[in-house]
Write a protein that holds these residues in place. Structure first.
Motif, mmCIF file in Angstrom:
data_model
loop_
_atom_site.group_PDB
_atom_site.id
_atom_site.type_symbol
_atom_site.label_atom_id
_atom_site.label_comp_id
_atom_site.label_asym_id
_atom_site.label_seq_id
_atom_site.Cartn_x
_atom_site.Cartn_y
_atom_site.Cartn_z
ATOM 1 N N SER A 121 -24.411 -20.318 26.118
ATOM 2 C CA SER A 121 -24.762 -21.986 26.120
ATOM 3 C C SER A 121 -23.344 -22.707 25.641
ATOM 4 C CB SER A 121 -25.552 -22.204 24.884
ATOM 5 O OG SER A 121 -25.139 -21.389 23.747
ATOM 6 N N LYS A 122 -22.225 -22.186 25.645
ATOM 7 C CA LYS A 122 -20.970 -23.204 25.090
ATOM 8 C C LYS A 122 -20.657 -24.233 25.773
ATOM 9 C CE LYS A 122 -15.923 -21.438 25.238
ATOM 10 N NZ LYS A 122 -15.166 -20.497 25.527
ATOM 11 N N THR A 180 -25.585 -15.196 24.212
ATOM 12 C CA THR A 180 -26.246 -16.474 23.830
ATOM 13 C C THR A 180 -24.971 -17.278 23.566
ATOM 14 O OG1 THR A 180 -27.079 -16.187 22.060
ATOM 15 C CG2 THR A 180 -28.506 -15.959 23.577
ATOM 16 N N ASP A 181 -24.151 -17.165 23.314
ATOM 17 C CA ASP A 181 -22.636 -17.966 21.421
ATOM 18 C C ASP A 181 -22.078 -18.148 24.361
ATOM 19 O OD1 ASP A 181 -20.228 -15.952 21.318
ATOM 20 O OD2 ASP A 181 -21.744 -15.278 22.923
#
Length: 751
Positions: free
Chosen positions: A629-630, A625-626
């Protein structure tokens, strides 16, 4: 690893209760030439000193480092005492058998010549000692050079060791080149698999057989002088790298399974074997390619069949059960519970734990049933009486199969059970009909040419819940459902004009107002001169069947709702992983379906495209997820990871049986017309039209929406981008349809 039976307490099914260790064959210490490592079966409890453990480890390392087969058997029953990994892998891969200690030839081969042959081999060793011979393996396509020897301990024969060296490629080449070039060409050209010869340094194909065209679509003339890369035979570049690495490290490739591409772009699964050889003083490779697509398709079909069987079991209208031979229910479906009057299958299993006494009404009928199964293994159409939960009796027809365990004992019974109560009643009625019309159990009536009941029997009276005297003399339409009144009249009119009998379904209304569905069989009775006299009709109550058909329709609608719910749930799961793109898939789905309608491909909404659009980012579930959504541009490595989502989504969806190519649409939605897309670099017509539509919808919505690493670029920029890349990246007709939606129709993306 070397397979051993190391548990001195557990006894396997072949009654082998011992430690199996590896020691040197005493024959290796005499004057005979060393041909392999002998395998010794012995009581492992006697070998616990460190020297013997070291000997065992070294022997295991040597044995399992070879691709050849090594095993040993006991001299009495010829049961396996030990074997190496290569032998185990072969039987599992080629025969689907997991071999184990104690297994005899009868356990490894079907009855016949191969069992007899292995008994002859072992007996020959016992008679004359060590010897060698060539042996064709069970499939008939590979050959082993066998070296068979006796294992002795203090002059006593305690085992027979076998060393099997795979001589397949040697024999193929030897047979092809043994006599002269013409014989070689005959063997080469008439093989059932693809044979080809290529130079080792540059990979140019210098010869191939006609099977090359059958498998890949290229003629012999088209293939010669080209490389596999020029012909595009490798669907995935990494497969070719695996082949090159194997040739560099081992000098050969054996049974390497990979994906090939035919001339027309079709992907196939092939098994590749390559051996380096000298030809004219220069290194060449001889390749053998076998198309195993059908085999893999069959394996997939079997897996799918297993899934379908489970679905069929749960949803079948017929009752299905699995009961242990001693009478304990192992599995039942809902239909079986319904037949026996239980609320659920769980209740049936819980309350009818003793199937024989709780479910079977007559112990004699069950005893006969079990006896037939033991004798014939299967029983079809066995009729018996079963006891319902409320104590009532239901007649059932059993189609059953008895399954035996590995110990040869009866294990469980699988049955399809059909409720034949109505049929049995009809059969009984047919017997009574012989006693006369009045006592007949099948509802019957004599009807005038004008449609009045002249005579009705007791069965019809009961079916319609009217006394006979209240039916006789009345028009049959008086008790017919209002929607079916014209049906009977039209049938009778047609019989008077054109025929003698007819069959149709209609509804009657009983005296209590309930509706009864009947299957009507009506015939026109004439006198000897051919003059019509009256109609005779028989009636079969099909109300239950009609209700079942209604239930089936409701079930189909429920399945559709389940599919919709599942799709929505997966779409929400994706959005939860990437909240910055919330609503993206829903908006893409709406736009894609609008474009599809604009293209006038179909007047009906395309459900498959809508589902694919809702799930096109399903593969992002595998991406951290990082990264999703970076709030900054992605690195090259992160971008590569993101680009795997199309293939990951396909990998998940390909396991689901949609009536549309949903998985393929998802896989291709980042492909581009000029081949610059991913994951397969497809071009032009290789890409599904649905994927072309989804690609445009995806780009327009993405550019017109906010992203964590940038603000929205706006709709104008999105339309300008697809216009710029029309014909190169995107299908021109899809681009024009999309632009028309926004510019001419005033379409706006949903919120």
């Amino acid at each position: 690893m070397l397979y051993t039976d190391k548990d001195p307490i557990t006894k396997n099914k072949y009654d082998v209760r011992r430690y199996i260790m590896v020691s040197e064959d005493s024959a290796l210490k005499n004057s005979q030439p060393v041909l392999g490592v002998g395998l010794l079966a012995d009581d492992g409890s006697k070998h616990h000193n460190s020297h013997q453990r070291l000997t065992q480890s070294m022997a295991q390392l040597i044995i399992n480092s070879t691709l050849d087969f090594m095993w040993c058997v006991d001299p009495d029953r010829f049961g396996l005492l030990a074997f190496n990994q290569s032998l185990s892998d072969y039987f599992l891969r080629e025969r689907g058998i997991q071999i184990g200690i104690g297994m005899r030839p009868e356990d490894l081969f079907p009855p016949g010549k191969y069992v007899t042959k292995w008994h002859e081999i072992y007996e020959k060793a016992l008679t004359q000692g060590m010897y060698s011979e060539d042996y064709p393996v069970y499939t008939g396509t590979r050959f082993l050079q066998l070296t068979v020897n006796l294992i002795r301990e203090k002059e006593k024969v305690i085992g027979i060791s076998v060393f099997g060296k795979d001589e397949t490629e040697r024999k193929l080449i030897q047979d092809a080149l043994s006599d002269n070039e013409e014989k070689f060409r005959l063997a080469f050209m008439t093989g059932l698999d693809v044979f080809y010869i290529a130079t080792l340094d540059d990979g140019l194909i210098i010869e191939t057989n006609n099977v090359f065209e059958e498998v890949f679509g290229y003629t012999r003339e088209e293939a010669i002088g080209k490389t596999s890369l020029e012909l595009g035979l490798y669907a995935h570049p990494e497969d070719r790298a695996r082949v090159v690495d194997a040739l560099k490290s081992k000098g050969f490739v054996r049974d390497l399974e990979l994906t090939g591409r035919k001339k027309d772009g079709t992907l196939i699964t092939v098994s590749l074997s390559i051996r380096v050889m000298m030809l004219g003083g220069k290194k060449h490779i001889l390749g053998v390619i076998r198309d195993v697509s059908a085999i893999r398709w069959t394996e997939k079909a079997l897996r799918e069949a297993d899934t379908k069987y489970k679905e069929m079991f749960e949803n079948a209208i017929e009752g299905m059960d699995r009961v242990s031979f001693d009478g304990h229910p192992l599995a039942v479906n809902g239909a079986m519970a319904k037949i026996l009057g239980y609320e659920s299958k769980e209740e049936l299993v819980a309350l009818a734990s003793d199937w024989g006494s709780r479910v079977w009404f007559d112990p004699i009928e069950r005893t006969k049933f079990l006896a037939l199964l033991q004798e014939y293994k299967t029983v079809q159409g066995y009729e018996s009486r079963l006891r319902r939960k409320d104590g009532g009796i239901v007649w059932a027809s059993h189609n059953s199969r008895l399954t035996f365990g590995e110990d040869g004992q009866a294990k469980y019974i699988d049955s399809f059970v059909q409720d034949i109560t109505d049929r049995k009643r009809a059969d009984d009625a047919a017997e009574r009909i012989r006693a006369g019309f009045e006592q007949g159990a099948v509802p019957q009536a004599l009807t005038s040419l004008e449609g009045k009941f002249l005579k009705v029997n007791e069965a019809l009276s009961k079916l319609l819940d009217y006394p006979p005297n209240q039916l006789e003399g009345r028009q049959f339409n008086d008790v017919t459902h209002p929607d079916d009144t014209n049906l009977g009249r039209d049938v009778m009119k047609n019989l008077l004009e054109n025929g003698e009998n007819a069959r149709f379904e209609k509804r009657y209304v009983t005296s209590k107002g309930s509706i009864v569905w009947v299957d009507v069989n009506i015939a026109l009775v004439k006198d000897s001169s051919g003059k019509p006299l009256y109609f005779v009709g028989s009636f079969v109550d099909i109300t239950t069947r009609k209700h079942a058909e209604d239930e089936s329709r409701k079930f189909a609608e429920q399945l559709k709702m389940t599919l919709e719910s599942t799709t929505t749930a997966l779409s929400m799961a994706i959005e939860m992983r990437d909240p910055y793109t919330a609503g993206h898939q829903r908006r893409v789905a709406d736009l894609a379906c609008r474009i599809w309608s604009k293209l006038n491909i179909s007047n009906e909404p395309y459900e498959g495209l809508r589902i694919a659009a809702l799930l096109h980012d399903l593969g992002k579930l595998r991406i951290p997820t990082d990264i999703l959504s970076k709030p900054a541009p992605l690195s090259h490595a992160e971008r590569a990871l993101i680009e795997e989502h199309a293939l990951a989504g396909w990998d998940i969806l390909r396991l689901v049986e949609f009536p549309w190519p949903v998985a393929t649409i998802v896989r291709q939605h980042h492909e581009r017309l000029d081949g610059t897309g991913y994951p397969d670099g497809l071009r032009g017509k290789e890409i599904l039209k649905e994927s072309c539509v989804l690609a445009v919808a995806d780009v327009v919505e993405s550019m017109a929406s906010h992203r964590p690493y940038r603000a929205t670029l706006g709709l104008d920029a999105a339309l300008e981008e697809i216009t710029r890349a029309s014909g190169t990246a995107y299908c021109p007709d899809v681009v024009e349809a999309c632009k028309a939606l926004f510019i001419e129709d005033g379409y706006m993306l949903p919120e």
